[in-house]
Design a protein around this motif. Structure first.
Motif, PDB file in Angstrom:
ATOM      1  N   VAL A  89      -0.817  -3.151 -20.199  1.00 13.37           N
ATOM      2  CA  VAL A  89      -0.954  -1.842 -20.826  1.00 13.37           C
ATOM      3  C   VAL A  89      -0.712  -0.785 -19.747  1.00 13.37           C
ATOM      4  N   PHE A  91      -0.850   3.352 -18.677  1.00 12.47           N
ATOM      5  CA  PHE A  91      -1.374   4.682 -18.974  1.00 12.47           C
ATOM      6  C   PHE A  91      -0.857   5.680 -17.936  1.00 12.47           C
ATOM      7  N   SER A 109       7.974   1.409 -23.026  1.00 15.82           N
ATOM      8  CA  SER A 109       7.204   1.503 -24.274  1.00 15.82           C
ATOM      9  C   SER A 109       7.818   0.690 -25.405  1.00 15.82           C
ATOM     10  N   PRO A 113       2.408  -1.619 -24.796  1.00 21.84           N
ATOM     11  CA  PRO A 113       1.711  -0.354 -25.032  1.00 21.84           C
ATOM     12  C   PRO A 113       1.804   0.590 -23.832  1.00 21.84           C
ATOM     13  N   LEU A 115       0.784   4.717 -22.995  1.00 26.10           N
ATOM     14  CA  LEU A 115       0.115   5.893 -23.552  1.00 26.10           C
ATOM     15  C   LEU A 115       0.017   7.003 -22.521  1.00 26.10           C
ATOM     16  N   ALA A 151      -8.918   7.985 -25.812  1.00 25.41           N
ATOM     17  CA  ALA A 151      -7.701   7.439 -26.415  1.00 25.41           C
ATOM     18  C   ALA A 151      -7.256   6.180 -25.685  1.00 25.41           C
ATOM     19  N   ALA A 152      -7.411   6.172 -24.357  1.00 22.24           N
ATOM     20  CA  ALA A 152      -7.046   4.989 -23.573  1.00 22.24           C
ATOM     21  C   ALA A 152      -7.956   3.810 -23.918  1.00 22.24           C
ATOM     22  N   GLU A 154      -9.427   3.276 -26.765  1.00 19.18           N
ATOM     23  CA  GLU A 154      -9.014   2.767 -28.079  1.00 19.18           C
ATOM     24  C   GLU A 154      -7.828   1.823 -27.944  1.00 19.18           C
ATOM     25  N   GLU A 155      -6.948   2.116 -27.001  1.00 19.01           N
ATOM     26  CA  GLU A 155      -5.805   1.232 -26.752  1.00 19.01           C
ATOM     27  C   GLU A 155      -6.283  -0.114 -26.203  1.00 19.01           C
ATOM     28  N   GLU A 158      -7.706  -2.157 -29.011  1.00 19.19           N
ATOM     29  CA  GLU A 158      -6.663  -2.732 -29.860  1.00 19.19           C
ATOM     30  C   GLU A 158      -6.038  -3.959 -29.199  1.00 19.19           C
ATOM     31  N   TYR A 159      -5.935  -3.921 -27.886  1.00 19.55           N
ATOM     32  CA  TYR A 159      -5.330  -5.047 -27.169  1.00 19.55           C
ATOM     33  C   TYR A 159      -6.292  -6.224 -27.080  1.00 19.55           C
TER      34      TYR A 159
END
Length: 314
Positions: A89, A91, A109, A113, A115, A151-152, A154-155, A158-159
């Motif tokens: 991921v 960021f 991207s 993911p 972000l 927000a990070a 939440e990512e 999800e992962y």
């Protein structure tokens, strides 16, 4: 082979199978444990260090830009590209902070993911300069940075959805510390109103100033790509003289020559202005130090500004 020997051989073979089976299960278990620890790659440590705390046992964080690195001018190396390729991921801050890496993020991207924390914020909350350029230094507004970090997280959930509760608890614990940090900054209100002028090398402290009721003057614009002219230096000197600014500040990631020029210019005009200390703006301190953490870096800035600008209050 006698019956006794056959029995002993059978027992030995069964024992060997059980041992090998146990070893295989251990290896599979270890492999699963390792696979759960994902690699998170960030550009700046202001993102990476908080996420290493929140991610805890299930993330390994690598930040591309260390102490004294200017993200505005940063060009990724081949090693950086390799890290981004191997990360699970990615960021970054966004809002044109990492200007030379935009194309890379767009490409990556497509396969994993990626972000930009700045994308999580409302445009109404963002500062802009006179030309309409967005100020990317959003980590200096603690409330906005909580939104970006949220927000990070939440990512990450999800992962690794099986660890979502773990990430959420760590986030809430960390955000409680950020709320305490915001309370610590309230001491800046003790600075006399006519001395709440923060002069730095470039315009990185707009959000800090808005949050803490300080007027901010940066010699350069929002990006360190902007050039500093004689008029910028002279205007800053005029402000120092008009408002009796007691101290001005250098930044850890920017050459202090421009600030030295302001001090020398003020002296030539018969005005003494002190060097108030070094602030952390686009980069944090060395890893393993207090200033190498987001909270420690922010608190260092609070204390340094307070000590230099407070003056003698009766």
């Amino acid at each position: 082979m006698s019956g006794l020997m056959k029995g002993l051989w059978g027992i030995a073979l069964l024992s060997l199978i059980l041992v090998l089976g146990a070893c295989s299960q251990t290896e599979e278990s270890d492999g699963k444990s390792e696979s759960e620890k994902i690699t998170v790659v960030t550009t700046i440590a202001q993102i990476g260090e908080p996420l290493s705390v929140i991610g805890g046992d299930y993330v390994q964080v690598e930040s591309l830009m260390g102490p004294s690195i200017d993200p505005h001018l940063y060009n990724p190396t081949q090693s950086d590209i390799n890290k981004l390729d191997s990360g699970d991921v990615i960021f970054y801050s966004g809002l044109h902070l990492e200007a030379n890496m935009v194309d890379i993020f767009e490409s990556i991207s497509k396969s994993k993911p990626v972000l930009a924390l700045g994308d999580a914020l409302s445009e109404d909350d963002l500062l802009k300069d006179k030309g309409g350029a967005v100020d990317p230094h959003i980590w200096f507004d603690i409330d906005l940075w909580k939104q970006g970090l949220g927000a990070a997280v939440e990512e990450l959930k999800e992962y690794l959805p099986e660890h979502a509760d773990y990430f959420e608890k760590n986030k809430q614990d960390y955000f409680a510390k950020l709320d305490e940090l915001k309370e610590d900054a309230e001491k800046l209100a003790q600075i006399p109103e006519d001395q709440r002028i923060l002069v730095t090398a470039h315009d990185a402290f707009g959000y800090f100033g808005r949050m803490n009721d300080l007027e901010v003057i940066g010699l350069q614009g929002l990006s360190t790509e902007d050039e500093i002219g004689i008029s910028d230096i002279n205007h800053t000197i005029e402000m120092i003289i008009e408002y009796h600014v007691p101290a001005i500040f250098v930044e850890s990631s920017i050459n202090q020559a421009s600030i030295n020029a302001v001090i020398e210019g003020a002296v030539s005009d018969g005005v003494e202005v002190a060097l108030g200390g070094e602030l952390y703006s686009d980069a944090m301190g060395e890893a393993g130090t207090e200033e190498g953490t987001y909270i420690g870096m922010y608190r260092h800035n609070i204390d340094t500004i307070y000590d230099a600008l407070i003056g003698d209050v009766e």
